[in-house]
Design a protein around this motif. Structure first.
Motif, short mmCIF file in Angstrom:
data_model
loop_
_atom_site.label_atom_id
_atom_site.label_comp_id
_atom_site.label_asym_id
_atom_site.label_seq_id
_atom_site.Cartn_x
_atom_site.Cartn_y
_atom_site.Cartn_z
N CYS A 83 0.84 -1.21 0.00
CA CYS A 83 0.00 0.00 0.00
C CYS A 83 0.87 1.26 0.00
CB CYS A 83 -0.92 0.01 1.22
SG CYS A 83 -2.28 -1.19 1.15
N MET A 84 1.94 1.25 0.81
CA MET A 84 2.84 2.40 0.85
C MET A 84 3.53 2.60 -0.50
SD MET A 84 4.58 1.85 4.62
CE MET A 84 5.76 3.20 4.41
N GLY A 85 3.98 1.51 -1.12
CA GLY A 85 4.64 1.61 -2.42
C GLY A 85 3.72 2.15 -3.48
N ALA A 86 2.48 1.64 -3.54
CA ALA A 86 1.52 2.11 -4.54
C ALA A 86 1.19 3.58 -4.33
CB ALA A 86 0.25 1.26 -4.48
N ALA A 87 0.93 3.96 -3.08
CA ALA A 87 0.57 5.35 -2.79
C ALA A 87 1.72 6.30 -3.13
CB ALA A 87 0.18 5.49 -1.31
N GLY A 88 2.94 5.93 -2.73
CA GLY A 88 4.09 6.79 -2.97
C GLY A 88 4.37 7.01 -4.45
N LEU A 89 4.26 5.95 -5.24
CA LEU A 89 4.54 6.08 -6.67
C LEU A 89 3.42 6.84 -7.40
CD1 LEU A 89 6.09 2.56 -7.20
CD2 LEU A 89 7.25 4.74 -7.58
N PHE A 90 2.18 6.69 -6.95
CA PHE A 90 1.10 7.51 -7.52
C PHE A 90 1.35 8.99 -7.22
CE2 PHE A 90 -1.92 3.82 -7.95
CZ PHE A 90 -2.23 4.05 -9.27
N VAL A 91 1.80 9.30 -6.01
CA VAL A 91 2.12 10.69 -5.68
C VAL A 91 3.25 11.21 -6.56
CG1 VAL A 91 3.05 12.20 -3.87
CG2 VAL A 91 1.28 10.54 -3.30
N MET A 92 4.29 10.37 -6.78
CA MET A 92 5.40 10.78 -7.65
C MET A 92 4.92 11.13 -9.04
SD MET A 92 8.37 10.98 -6.17
CE MET A 92 9.33 11.07 -7.67
N ALA A 93 3.92 10.40 -9.54
CA ALA A 93 3.41 10.65 -10.89
C ALA A 93 2.74 12.02 -11.01
CB ALA A 93 2.42 9.55 -11.28
N TRP A 94 2.20 12.53 -9.90
CA TRP A 94 1.43 13.78 -9.97
C TRP A 94 2.13 14.95 -9.30
CZ3 TRP A 94 -2.08 13.37 -13.48
CH2 TRP A 94 -2.69 12.12 -13.72
N LEU A 95 3.36 14.74 -8.81
CA LEU A 95 4.09 15.85 -8.19
C LEU A 95 4.42 16.93 -9.23
CD1 LEU A 95 6.79 14.44 -5.71
CD2 LEU A 95 4.70 15.69 -5.16
N PRO A 96 4.10 18.18 -8.96
CA PRO A 96 4.47 19.25 -9.91
C PRO A 96 5.99 19.37 -10.02
CG PRO A 96 2.83 20.01 -8.32
CD PRO A 96 3.33 18.69 -7.82
N ILE A 97 6.48 19.61 -11.22
CA ILE A 97 7.90 19.81 -11.45
C ILE A 97 8.37 21.09 -10.74
CG2 ILE A 97 9.68 20.21 -13.19
CD1 ILE A 97 8.57 17.39 -13.20
N GLY A 98 9.53 21.01 -10.13
CA GLY A 98 10.11 22.22 -9.54
C GLY A 98 9.88 22.38 -8.06
N LEU A 99 9.24 21.42 -7.40
CA LEU A 99 9.07 21.49 -5.95
C LEU A 99 10.44 21.37 -5.27
CD1 LEU A 99 5.95 19.22 -5.34
CD2 LEU A 99 6.05 21.70 -5.19
N PRO A 100 10.57 21.81 -4.02
CA PRO A 100 11.83 21.59 -3.30
C PRO A 100 12.18 20.11 -3.28
CG PRO A 100 10.40 23.08 -2.08
CD PRO A 100 9.58 22.56 -3.23
N LEU A 101 13.46 19.80 -3.38
CA LEU A 101 13.89 18.42 -3.53
C LEU A 101 13.50 17.55 -2.34
CD1 LEU A 101 15.42 16.59 -5.50
CD2 LEU A 101 17.51 17.06 -4.20
N TRP A 102 13.34 18.15 -1.15
CA TRP A 102 13.00 17.34 0.01
C TRP A 102 11.63 16.68 -0.13
CZ3 TRP A 102 8.60 18.72 2.54
CH2 TRP A 102 8.17 20.05 2.47
N VAL A 103 10.77 17.23 -1.00
CA VAL A 103 9.44 16.64 -1.18
C VAL A 103 9.53 15.26 -1.85
CG1 VAL A 103 7.15 16.92 -2.21
CG2 VAL A 103 8.34 18.90 -1.22
#
Length: 498
Positions: free
Chosen positions: A336-356
């Motif tokens: 569940c953590m892996g699926a949720a994290g990778l879905f978030v990565m797919a929709w993260l806006p480009i240019g956010l601070p790297l720590w995100v």
């Protein structure tokens, strides 16, 4: 076979040392490749220094697993360690690329024996309840090697020369060999098979070699015919392999075990680790260099965060599973953590601070680590003791094949996707991070958008892979890891108590 506390500590130290050597030798070479290729004058064959090692270690897994069951894991382990050290010595003395690749192939073959027999020996000297803790400790070698390997390889190459990337194995390996002679017990040998599955081993080797070649060549547009031919040969050989295994009296891959729900679901989870995370890790730095416009050095922080998350959760869940005997909840939470994290990565806006993205990928790493070593212990506990080597080989095999194939597919997708989206006048061959960072801001925006567009569906596909893993995790039967050694009966056993 119970061991004294002191001998068990010596054993774990030896197994951890050799597991670390095997894992490190795969990662430490990466930063030395350009130097090696330049000094040996073989830039076009550089990739085979890595591919030869990986391919050999994957192909030999089921063969060595079966040998471990027949000859005893101690013999295969010690022989593999000696061969690994001799091959390391030969790699350092290589004066042409052919010698080096041949030595790396032998090194990869012996590395498979070290990896497999380490896990098999632990299974033979511990109860199912104790096993996750020790397998987690030995499994920590892989993420640690990912963290320190590239840096260590670069430092050794700069200060001592690339030969020492291989020779550094010798002193550590000799110490591990002495510990192994002292600590690894003489375990009971399995029943000698009346008919060794030579046909199955040959068909599997042929199928896997051509599969890896095919997916590797697919990324090269000039090798399209060769790629199709290799994949066709692979399909025919693997079909023959499955037919042979169903009929063989002593198969190297025991297909009948997959009627057991624990083994089937656990093997699927192992494959998902290779496909879902191991395949993308190598491409994360490129993504952040291009999409987030950061330096090569800084881009390595995201994979480091991923691996650190994996390391922490691997050790924690191994300890918790041994303490409580419960195991099913960890792969459910992890997928569940892996699926949720990778879905978030797919929709993260480009240019956010790297720590995100570092936090997000660290979350994915924690999810993966929560069942990375644990699932091996669970599958081992569902198989009879005299088939431990074979079933351990199968679990590792699907993970490595999944990682190899998915890595090649992702690489080809990135290469073709970026090239197709580049505007006229921009050449993909010259699209280096340095060149992009020196380009005008509008050009940097275009390249960042292209990489975001290409990687987003990749992240979604990997998230779906983990979502499928949730189903496999839920299908694992309820129960607790047993406090007694598993049955040695030839049929599949369930050493899981209600």
């Amino acid at each position: 076979m119970p061991l004294s506390t002191l001998r068990l500590r010596f054993l774990v130290a030896s197994l951890l040392s050799v597991s670390f050597l095997g894992a490190l030798d795969h990662t430490v070479v990466s930063t030395s490749l350009a130097t090696i290729a330049g000094e040996l004058g073989a830039l076009e064959l550089m990739s085979w220094v890595v591919v030869g090692y990986t391919l050999a270690s994957t192909v030999l897994l089921p063969v060595l697993g079966k040998l471990g069951d027949v000859l005893g894991p101690r013999r295969v382990f010690l022989a593999s360690l000696v061969i690994f050290l001799l091959a390391s010595l030969a790699c350092g003395f290589a004066d042409d690329i052919t010698w080096l690749v041949a030595s790396r192939v032998i090194q990869g073959m012996s590395s498979a024996g070290l990896q497999l027999m380490s896990q098999t020996i632990v299974a033979n000297v511990t109860t199912p309840r104790e096993r996750p803790r020790y397998l987690a400790a030995i499994g920590a070698a892989f993420p640690i090697a990912i963290l320190v390997g590239p840096v260590l390889g670069g430092a050794i190459t700069d200060y001592w020369g690339w030969s020492w990337v291989f020779w550094i194995n010798i002193p550590v390996g000799v110490v591990a060999l002495v510990l192994a002679f002292i600590a690894v017990p003489r375990l009971e040998r399995g029943q000698i098979p009346r008919h060794y599955d030579v046909a199955g081993a040959c068909a599997f080797t042929l199928g896997l070699v051509f599969l890896v070649l095919g997916v590797t060549w697919t990324a090269e547009r000039s090798l399209g015919v060769q790629a199709i031919s290799a994949l066709a040969v692979s399909v025919v050989a693997l079909m023959a392999f499955f037919i042979i295994e169903r009929r063989a009296p002593e198969p190297i891959v025991p297909l009948r075990f997959f009627a057991n729900r624990t083994i089937a679901a656990g093997t699927a989870l192992s494959a998902i680790i290779g496909v879902g995370l191991f395949s993308i890790t190598a491409y994360l730095p490129t993504y952040f260099q291009m999409a987030y416009r950061i330096s090569v050095t800084v881009s390595g922080l995201v994979p480091i965060a991923t691996v650190l998350g994996m390391l922490v959760s691997n050790l924690l869940t191994g300890w918790l599973a041994s303490r409580t005997g419960r195991y099913r909840i960890f792969p459910i939470i992890g997928t569940c953590m892996g699926a949720a994290g990778l879905f978030v990565m797919a929709w993260l806006p480009i240019g956010l601070p790297l720590w995100v993205p570092m936090i997000v990928m660290g979350f994915v790493g924690m999810g993966t680590g929560s069942f990375m070593s644990l699932i091996v212990a669970v599958v081992q506990s569902a198989a009879p003791a005299n088939q431990t080597g074979s079933i351990t080989a199968t679990v590792n095999l699907v993970r490595q094949v999944g990682s190899t194939v998915a890595t090649a597919i992702i690489g080809g997708t990135i290469g073709s996707g970026v090239a197709a989206l580049l505007p006229a006048g921009m050449d993909a061959a010259n699209l280096t991070p340095h060149a992009v960072h020196q380009a005008p801001p509008e050009t940097q925006d275009v390249v960042a958008g292209i990489y975001g567009a290409v990687f987003s569906p990749i992240f979604i596909a990997l998230a779906v892979t983990y979502a499928i893993g949730i189903i496999a995790a839920v299908l694992l039967p309820q129960g607790r890891l047993a406090d007694e050694p598993q049955s040695t009966r030839p049929e599949v056993s369930e050493t899981l108590s209600a």
